[in-house]
Design a protein around this motif. Structure first.
Motif, short mmCIF file in Angstrom:
data_model
loop_
_atom_site.label_atom_id
_atom_site.label_comp_id
_atom_site.label_asym_id
_atom_site.label_seq_id
_atom_site.Cartn_x
_atom_site.Cartn_y
_atom_site.Cartn_z
N SER A 232 35.41 49.30 46.19
CA SER A 232 35.34 49.27 44.73
C SER A 232 36.75 49.41 44.19
O SER A 232 37.45 50.37 44.51
N LEU A 233 37.17 48.45 43.37
CA LEU A 233 38.56 48.43 42.90
C LEU A 233 38.69 48.84 41.45
O LEU A 233 39.71 49.37 41.06
N GLN A 234 37.67 48.57 40.62
CA GLN A 234 37.76 48.87 39.20
C GLN A 234 36.46 49.48 38.74
O GLN A 234 35.39 49.18 39.27
N ASP A 235 36.56 50.32 37.71
CA ASP A 235 35.37 50.97 37.18
C ASP A 235 34.41 49.98 36.54
O ASP A 235 33.21 50.21 36.50
N ASP A 236 34.96 48.85 36.02
CA ASP A 236 34.10 47.91 35.32
C ASP A 236 33.63 46.77 36.22
O ASP A 236 33.10 45.78 35.75
N SER A 237 33.84 46.88 37.52
CA SER A 237 33.41 45.84 38.45
C SER A 237 32.46 46.43 39.48
O SER A 237 32.73 47.48 40.05
N ASN A 238 31.35 45.71 39.70
CA ASN A 238 30.38 46.14 40.71
C ASN A 238 30.51 45.33 41.99
O ASN A 238 29.63 45.40 42.85
N VAL A 239 31.57 44.54 42.13
CA VAL A 239 31.74 43.71 43.31
C VAL A 239 32.15 44.57 44.50
O VAL A 239 33.14 45.30 44.43
N PRO A 240 31.40 44.51 45.60
CA PRO A 240 31.78 45.26 46.82
C PRO A 240 32.79 44.44 47.63
O PRO A 240 32.43 43.73 48.57
N PHE A 241 34.06 44.53 47.29
CA PHE A 241 35.09 43.66 47.87
C PHE A 241 35.24 43.85 49.38
O PHE A 241 35.03 44.94 49.92
N ILE A 242 35.64 42.76 50.03
CA ILE A 242 36.06 42.79 51.43
C ILE A 242 37.57 43.01 51.45
O ILE A 242 38.32 42.24 50.86
N GLN A 243 38.02 44.06 52.11
CA GLN A 243 39.46 44.31 52.23
C GLN A 243 39.94 43.77 53.58
O GLN A 243 39.31 43.99 54.61
N THR A 244 41.05 43.03 53.57
CA THR A 244 41.62 42.49 54.79
C THR A 244 43.13 42.73 54.80
O THR A 244 43.71 43.17 53.79
N ASP A 245 43.76 42.43 55.92
CA ASP A 245 45.22 42.43 55.96
C ASP A 245 45.75 41.00 56.08
O ASP A 245 46.87 40.78 56.53
N VAL A 246 44.93 40.02 55.67
CA VAL A 246 45.36 38.63 55.65
C VAL A 246 46.41 38.44 54.55
O VAL A 246 46.23 38.95 53.44
N ALA A 247 47.48 37.74 54.85
CA ALA A 247 48.54 37.51 53.87
C ALA A 247 48.04 36.60 52.75
O ALA A 247 47.77 35.42 52.96
N ILE A 248 47.88 37.17 51.54
CA ILE A 248 47.43 36.45 50.35
C ILE A 248 48.52 36.60 49.29
O ILE A 248 49.02 37.70 49.06
N ASN A 249 48.86 35.50 48.63
CA ASN A 249 49.92 35.50 47.64
C ASN A 249 49.50 34.70 46.42
O ASN A 249 48.46 34.02 46.43
N PRO A 250 50.28 34.73 45.32
CA PRO A 250 49.95 33.92 44.15
C PRO A 250 49.73 32.46 44.53
O PRO A 250 50.56 31.85 45.20
N GLY A 251 48.60 31.91 44.12
CA GLY A 251 48.22 30.56 44.50
C GLY A 251 47.08 30.54 45.49
O GLY A 251 46.38 29.54 45.64
N ASN A 252 46.87 31.66 46.20
CA ASN A 252 45.74 31.77 47.13
C ASN A 252 44.42 32.05 46.43
O ASN A 252 43.36 31.90 47.03
N SER A 253 44.46 32.48 45.17
CA SER A 253 43.24 32.84 44.46
C SER A 253 42.22 31.72 44.51
O SER A 253 42.54 30.56 44.22
N GLY A 254 40.99 32.07 44.83
CA GLY A 254 39.91 31.10 44.86
C GLY A 254 39.72 30.42 46.18
O GLY A 254 38.75 29.68 46.38
N GLY A 255 40.62 30.65 47.14
CA GLY A 255 40.51 30.03 48.45
C GLY A 255 39.52 30.74 49.34
O GLY A 255 39.15 31.89 49.10
#
Length: 505
Positions: A232-255
């Motif tokens: 859980s990353l934000q109080d207003d979000s109920n998304v149970p995110f997957i945390q990884t150590d995969v290198a993600i940078n600007p432009g990776n969003s949505g992939g």
């Protein structure tokens, strides 16, 4: 989340949560952090999964030692077979903004040249176009594409570039800011698609692979492991995110985020960062959540979320000791909304939810994370700790767009004079009685008219009217109806008790 121009801030100590799209649209698309103290933050027909990973013999750790056979994923197969269905997304919009609303970068910053390409040379005044970029992936041969909502937010034009270099104008079928999922459509046929997997089977330590366009570099492959699930990353979000150590940078969003079978198990969405770039922690939206949102958008063009109607607290060791729990686990119900699904199911303030449909609730945020997978009208079984034992309750989940029942108001006519108190009252919850030590009373949720003129404030607790204790609005109504000019209200405010006269005549 609060917008600061193009930067959406979520501070976690000195770390910041950044959305991973490149560029900005109307202060929303591809917000990129440049201030170290702020931050930007049913299934499609499946194709055959990639063959199982091939065994690879690892070199001996010590000279002369026997070689050990270790099974490692064959990322080349996943990249070759599924990379064809990963797309680059470019967006354009216009905004009437000042230059100060676009992230400003110090010329000495290593990413200065990159950020500068998204700046309007005229200062971005008066509705000049601004640009952003992200990634996505094809889930249907007829051109249905999944990406992040923040990639296309505020966009007036969306262009999709396929792996074979063809480009198409895309329509946004719909987007859901609550989960950060958007669905696009391009006019094309017989397109390659990705196989859809389930994020529920992901294990911590499992290898995963990302394909996207970081900094506009298309078809970039990065890999790592699952660091955690259900984040859980934000109080207003109920998304149970997957945390990884995969290198993600600007432009990776949505992939896409792939498992070793070549199935998409998540949509890469956010990173924790002090610089705006990757620092070892990235987060993906679980595919089970994304598919549910996609199916609703494709079918109806809109998304419905569920609502139980409770406010919750974390169960720490102190609460565990107080409630005689064997471990500090569960979601403590602090308040139950009037008329809600929770009230109809019999949930009470002070209950501790331990399981939902058999799934354990460890931290309090596990509860909304599990409920996020349901839809309005679904029935859920709640195992609740109450009075030293487990009680099974069944709740039929409501629609989050339903408005809560208003607080009962003690706006009462006195002797037909038409005068009113102007109070919105509710009874003290059990947990509030325990914490305050008050046996009974009514919480002031709102004050207006004669009450606010007399100095009564929201948060006060009404203990008595004309010296007689009250615990229901009906009692207040009865006593006010018998008064002529004023009533004396005993109010608890913090640790103080004061009588306040309120004129009603």
């Amino acid at each position: 989340m609060q917008n600061e121009g193009a930067v959406t801030a979520i501070t976690a100590k000195r770390l910041t949560l950044a959305l991973c799209a490149a560029g900005v649209i109307g202060g929303a698309v591809g917000a990129i952090t440049v201030n170290h103290n702020n931050a930007t933050a049913q299934a499609a027909p499946a194709v055959a999964a990639a063959p199982a990973p091939a065994p690879v013999t690892a070199p001996p750790a010590v000279a002369g030692a026997p070689a050990a056979t270790v099974t490692l994923p064959d990322f080349t197969r996943i990249a070759k077979q599924n990379g064809k269905a990963v797309v680059n997304i470019r967006v354009m919009g216009s905004t009437k903004t000042s230059a100060g609303n676009i992230p400003q970068v110090d010329p000495s910053h290593p990413l200065y040249d990159f950020f500068r390409q998204f700046q309007d040379p005229r200062g971005s005044r008066g509705g000049a176009p601004v640009f952003g970029a992200g990634s996505g992936f094809i889930v249907s041969p007829d051109g249905v594409i999944l990406t992040n909502a923040h990639v296309v937010r505020g966009a007036s034009e969306v262009t999709v570039k396929l792996a074979d270099r063809r480009e198409f104008r895309a329509r946004v079928l719909g987007s859901d800011t609550a989960t950060d999922v958007a669905v696009l459509k391009i006019d094309a046929k017989n397109l390659p698609t990705v196989p859809i997997g389930s994020s529920r089977s992901l294990q911590v330590g499992e290898w995963v692979l990302a394909i996207g366009s970081p900094f506009g570099l298309e078809s970039t492959v990065t890999a790592g492991v699952v660091s955690a699930t259900g984040r859980s990353l934000q109080d207003d979000s109920n998304v149970p995110f997957i945390q990884t150590d995969v290198a993600i940078n600007p432009g990776n969003s949505g992939g896409p985020l792939f498992n070793t079978k070549g199935e998409v198990v998540g949509i890469n969405s956010q990173i924790y960062s002090q610089t705006g770039g990757y620092m070892g922690m990235s987060f993906a939206i679980p595919m089970d959540v994304a598919v549910r949102i996609k199916d609703q958008i494709v079918a109806t063009g809109k998304v419905q979320h569920v609502k139980l109607g409770v406010s919750i607290q974390e169960v720490d060791q102190g609460f565990a000791d107080s409630f005689n729990l064997d471990s500090p686990e569960g979601a403590l119900i602090a308040n139950v909304e009037r008329g809600s699904a929770a009230e109809r199911a019999g949930l009470k303030s002070g209950d501790v939810v331990r399981k939902v449909n058999g799934q354990p609730i460890i931290g309090s945020r596990d509860l909304p994370g599990i409920l996020a997978m349901a839809k309005p009208g679904d029935r859920v079984a709640l195992d609740v700790w109450r009075d030293g034992k487990i009680v099974r309750l069944n709740a039929v989940l409501a629609n989050a767009s339903d408005k809560p029942a208003p607080a009962e108001r003690a706006e009462l006519a006195a002797n037909d004079s038409g005068a009113k108190l102007g109070l919105a009252l509710r009874p003290l919850e059990p947990i509030e009685r325990r914490q305050s030590g008050l046996p009974s009373g009514l919480v002031v949720e709102d004050a207006a008219g004669a009450a606010i003129a007399a100095g009564i404030q929201p948060g006060d607790v009404l203990l008595s009217v004309n010296g007689k204790p009250v615990s229901t609005v009906a009692q207040v109504r009865d006593m006010v109806s018998k008064s002529t000019k004023s009533v004396a209200l005993l109010i608890q405010r913090g640790s103080d008790r004061i009588f306040i006269p309120v004129r009603i005549g």
